[in-house]
Design a protein around this motif. Sequence first.
Motif, PDB file in Angstrom:
ATOM      1  N   LEU A  84       8.982  -0.456  -4.230  1.00 44.58           N
ATOM      2  CA  LEU A  84       8.032   0.447  -3.538  1.00 44.58           C
ATOM      3  C   LEU A  84       7.250  -0.158  -2.523  1.00 44.58           C
ATOM      4  CD1 LEU A  84       6.732   2.419  -6.666  1.00 44.58           C
ATOM      5  CD2 LEU A  84       8.504   3.049  -5.056  1.00 44.58           C
ATOM      6  N   SER A  85       7.206  -1.516  -2.310  1.00 42.62           N
ATOM      7  CA  SER A  85       6.166  -2.171  -1.356  1.00 42.62           C
ATOM      8  C   SER A  85       6.474  -1.698   0.150  1.00 42.62           C
ATOM      9  CB  SER A  85       6.109  -3.828  -1.589  1.00 42.62           C
ATOM     10  OG  SER A  85       7.634  -4.059  -1.152  1.00 42.62           O
ATOM     11  N   ALA A  86       7.520  -1.287   0.505  1.00 43.95           N
ATOM     12  CA  ALA A  86       7.723  -0.959   2.167  1.00 43.95           C
ATOM     13  C   ALA A  86       7.019   0.358   2.141  1.00 43.95           C
ATOM     14  CB  ALA A  86       9.398  -1.132   2.259  1.00 43.95           C
ATOM     15  N   SER A  87       7.484   1.290   1.278  1.00 40.77           N
ATOM     16  CA  SER A  87       6.964   2.603   1.138  1.00 40.77           C
ATOM     17  C   SER A  87       5.592   2.617   1.357  1.00 40.77           C
ATOM     18  CB  SER A  87       7.589   3.484  -0.041  1.00 40.77           C
ATOM     19  OG  SER A  87       9.009   3.652   0.122  1.00 40.77           O
ATOM     20  N   ILE A  88       4.976   2.199   0.350  1.00 41.30           N
ATOM     21  CA  ILE A  88       3.415   1.709   0.273  1.00 41.30           C
ATOM     22  C   ILE A  88       2.869   1.107   1.407  1.00 41.30           C
ATOM     23  CG2 ILE A  88       1.453   0.575  -1.070  1.00 41.30           C
ATOM     24  CD1 ILE A  88       3.537   0.599  -3.535  1.00 41.30           C
ATOM     25  N   ALA A  89       3.301   0.107   2.189  1.00 45.78           N
ATOM     26  CA  ALA A  89       2.869  -0.248   3.366  1.00 45.78           C
ATOM     27  C   ALA A  89       2.849   0.713   4.381  1.00 45.78           C
ATOM     28  CB  ALA A  89       3.592  -1.409   3.606  1.00 45.78           C
ATOM     29  N   ASN A  90       3.985   1.481   4.599  1.00 44.90           N
ATOM     30  CA  ASN A  90       4.159   2.495   5.607  1.00 44.90           C
ATOM     31  C   ASN A  90       3.115   3.661   5.353  1.00 44.90           C
ATOM     32  OD1 ASN A  90       5.600   3.663   7.743  1.00 44.90           O
ATOM     33  ND2 ASN A  90       6.278   4.992   6.192  1.00 44.90           N
ATOM     34  N   ALA A  91       2.661   3.965   4.233  1.00 48.59           N
ATOM     35  CA  ALA A  91       1.934   5.015   3.841  1.00 48.59           C
ATOM     36  C   ALA A  91       0.652   4.660   4.397  1.00 48.59           C
ATOM     37  CB  ALA A  91       1.907   5.352   2.304  1.00 48.59           C
ATOM     38  N   SER A  92       0.191   3.394   4.431  1.00 48.71           N
ATOM     39  CA  SER A  92      -1.253   2.889   4.845  1.00 48.71           C
ATOM     40  C   SER A  92      -2.297   3.532   4.181  1.00 48.71           C
ATOM     41  CB  SER A  92      -1.411   3.269   6.301  1.00 48.71           C
ATOM     42  OG  SER A  92      -0.431   2.791   7.123  1.00 48.71           O
ATOM     43  N   TRP A  93      -2.475   3.536   2.715  1.00 47.17           N
ATOM     44  CA  TRP A  93      -3.361   4.252   2.031  1.00 47.17           C
ATOM     45  C   TRP A  93      -4.852   3.801   2.345  1.00 47.17           C
ATOM     46  CZ3 TRP A  93       0.104   3.570  -2.843  1.00 47.17           C
ATOM     47  CH2 TRP A  93       0.922   4.747  -2.937  1.00 47.17           C
ATOM     48  N   GLY A  94      -4.745   2.168   2.292  1.00 44.90           N
ATOM     49  CA  GLY A  94      -6.009   1.536   2.599  1.00 44.90           C
ATOM     50  C   GLY A  94      -6.632   1.884   3.833  1.00 44.90           C
ATOM     51  N   THR A  95      -6.020   2.281   4.980  1.00 43.76           N
ATOM     52  CA  THR A  95      -6.486   2.628   6.268  1.00 43.76           C
ATOM     53  C   THR A  95      -7.087   3.911   6.168  1.00 43.76           C
ATOM     54  OG1 THR A  95      -4.901   1.251   7.500  1.00 43.76           O
ATOM     55  CG2 THR A  95      -6.033   2.873   8.825  1.00 43.76           C
ATOM     56  N   LEU A  96      -6.269   4.790   5.373  1.00 45.94           N
ATOM     57  CA  LEU A  96      -6.609   6.278   5.203  1.00 45.94           C
ATOM     58  C   LEU A  96      -7.794   6.304   4.481  1.00 45.94           C
ATOM     59  CD1 LEU A  96      -4.803   9.196   4.870  1.00 45.94           C
ATOM     60  CD2 LEU A  96      -5.700   8.659   2.955  1.00 45.94           C
ATOM     61  N   ILE A  97      -8.277   5.614   3.447  1.00 45.51           N
ATOM     62  CA  ILE A  97      -9.536   5.689   2.988  1.00 45.51           C
ATOM     63  C   ILE A  97     -10.439   4.957   3.681  1.00 45.51           C
ATOM     64  CG2 ILE A  97     -10.781   4.513   0.691  1.00 45.51           C
ATOM     65  CD1 ILE A  97      -8.106   5.263  -0.693  1.00 45.51           C
ATOM     66  N   SER A  98     -10.421   3.913   4.466  1.00 43.43           N
ATOM     67  CA  SER A  98     -11.304   3.457   5.359  1.00 43.43           C
ATOM     68  C   SER A  98     -11.715   4.419   6.500  1.00 43.43           C
ATOM     69  CB  SER A  98     -10.722   2.199   6.054  1.00 43.43           C
ATOM     70  OG  SER A  98     -10.510   1.021   5.106  1.00 43.43           O
ATOM     71  N   GLN A  99     -10.795   5.059   6.743  1.00 41.98           N
ATOM     72  CA  GLN A  99     -11.263   6.078   7.867  1.00 41.98           C
ATOM     73  C   GLN A  99     -12.008   7.169   7.279  1.00 41.98           C
ATOM     74  OE1 GLN A  99      -7.675   7.494  10.093  1.00 41.98           O
ATOM     75  NE2 GLN A  99      -7.420   5.208  10.932  1.00 41.98           N
ATOM     76  N   LEU A 100     -11.528   7.615   5.999  1.00 46.34           N
ATOM     77  CA  LEU A 100     -12.169   8.717   5.465  1.00 46.34           C
ATOM     78  C   LEU A 100     -13.682   8.247   5.273  1.00 46.34           C
ATOM     79  CD1 LEU A 100      -9.717  10.208   2.858  1.00 46.34           C
ATOM     80  CD2 LEU A 100     -10.766  11.127   4.804  1.00 46.34           C
ATOM     81  N   LYS A 101     -13.901   6.899   4.631  1.00 47.06           N
ATOM     82  CA  LYS A 101     -15.226   6.587   4.382  1.00 47.06           C
ATOM     83  C   LYS A 101     -16.332   6.515   5.621  1.00 47.06           C
ATOM     84  CE  LYS A 101     -14.190   3.038   0.761  1.00 47.06           C
ATOM     85  NZ  LYS A 101     -13.999   1.563   0.529  1.00 47.06           N
ATOM     86  N   TYR A 102     -15.722   6.005   6.999  1.00 44.60           N
ATOM     87  CA  TYR A 102     -16.701   5.961   7.875  1.00 44.60           C
ATOM     88  C   TYR A 102     -17.028   7.232   8.421  1.00 44.60           C
ATOM     89  CZ  TYR A 102     -13.151   5.630  11.659  1.00 44.60           C
ATOM     90  OH  TYR A 102     -11.987   5.674  12.457  1.00 44.60           O
ATOM     91  N   LYS A 103     -15.688   8.199   8.406  1.00 43.57           N
ATOM     92  CA  LYS A 103     -15.880   9.448   9.030  1.00 43.57           C
ATOM     93  C   LYS A 103     -16.659  10.390   8.166  1.00 43.57           C
ATOM     94  CE  LYS A 103     -11.829   9.369  11.492  1.00 43.57           C
ATOM     95  NZ  LYS A 103     -10.142   9.733  12.320  1.00 43.57           N
ATOM     96  N   CYS A 104     -16.600  10.421   6.767  1.00 40.00           N
ATOM     97  CA  CYS A 104     -17.533  11.083   6.149  1.00 40.00           C
ATOM     98  C   CYS A 104     -19.016  10.465   6.166  1.00 40.00           C
ATOM     99  CB  CYS A 104     -17.172  10.700   4.518  1.00 40.00           C
ATOM    100  SG  CYS A 104     -15.832  11.869   4.001  1.00 40.00           S
ATOM    101  N   ALA A 105     -19.066   9.371   6.508  1.00 42.19           N
ATOM    102  CA  ALA A 105     -20.632   9.049   6.889  1.00 42.19           C
ATOM    103  C   ALA A 105     -20.892   9.351   8.278  1.00 42.19           C
ATOM    104  CB  ALA A 105     -20.779   7.516   6.870  1.00 42.19           C
ATOM    105  N   TRP A 106     -20.200   9.599   9.290  1.00 37.81           N
ATOM    106  CA  TRP A 106     -20.321  10.147  10.672  1.00 37.81           C
ATOM    107  C   TRP A 106     -20.860  11.411  10.514  1.00 37.81           C
ATOM    108  CZ3 TRP A 106     -16.035   8.354  14.342  1.00 37.81           C
ATOM    109  CH2 TRP A 106     -16.554   6.902  14.774  1.00 37.81           C
ATOM    110  N   TYR A 107     -20.111  12.296   9.892  1.00 37.01           N
ATOM    111  CA  TYR A 107     -20.113  13.808   9.769  1.00 37.01           C
ATOM    112  C   TYR A 107     -21.210  14.150   8.576  1.00 37.01           C
ATOM    113  CZ  TYR A 107     -16.496  14.126  13.041  1.00 37.01           C
ATOM    114  OH  TYR A 107     -15.869  13.966  14.289  1.00 37.01           O
ATOM    115  N   GLY A 108     -21.460  13.152   7.957  1.00 34.26           N
ATOM    116  CA  GLY A 108     -22.679  13.761   6.746  1.00 34.26           C
ATOM    117  C   GLY A 108     -21.808  14.188   5.485  1.00 34.26           C
TER     118      GLY A 108
END
Length: 175
Positions: A84-108
């Motif tokens: 599953l490692s190639a599929s997991i890397a391709n999904a980029s879950w860590g990046t997705l959650i990082s982006q959600l974190k800072y965008k949620c902070a930006w938009y309140g």
Amino acid sequence: SVGIDLGLKSLTITSDGQKEDILKVDDGLNKQLRIWERKKSIKKHIAERRRDNLHKLTTRLVKDYDTIVVENLSVKNMMKNHHLSASIANASWGTLISQLKYKCAWYGKKLIIIDPKNTSRICHECKQKNHEFDSLSQSEWLATREWDCPNCHAHLDRDVNAAKNILAKGLETLA
């Protein structure tokens, strides 16, 4: 408010049933892609496309919902599964959650990260765990896309059910 299940078949599955597919490269181009991958500019282009896709998705989620609940996946441990490692890397879950974190902070907006334990094995209708899955191997369980609750007989899409349970678990933390 929305619960989000992260997956390999669909990148995100929301508690209201929306599924976002993972950006995949056409299999017919794999031979040519292997040649191009040797060049940094192509790798950079693919990474930029993936990052752009994630930015569009996370921006839409943050603009559409005031509270976002997502599962805390142990990506590092999951990457140890070489199937599953190639599929997991391709999904980029860590990046997705990082982006959600800072965008949620930006938009309140509110981002809640919860333990994913049993979110796809518990019926969101009657809250009973389906013990029939305890005996399945990981590959058998991952192949099970839909199931019927043995308790209340609700027919469930595994990922949408998980997203609904993730939302409920997250909203419980607010109460």
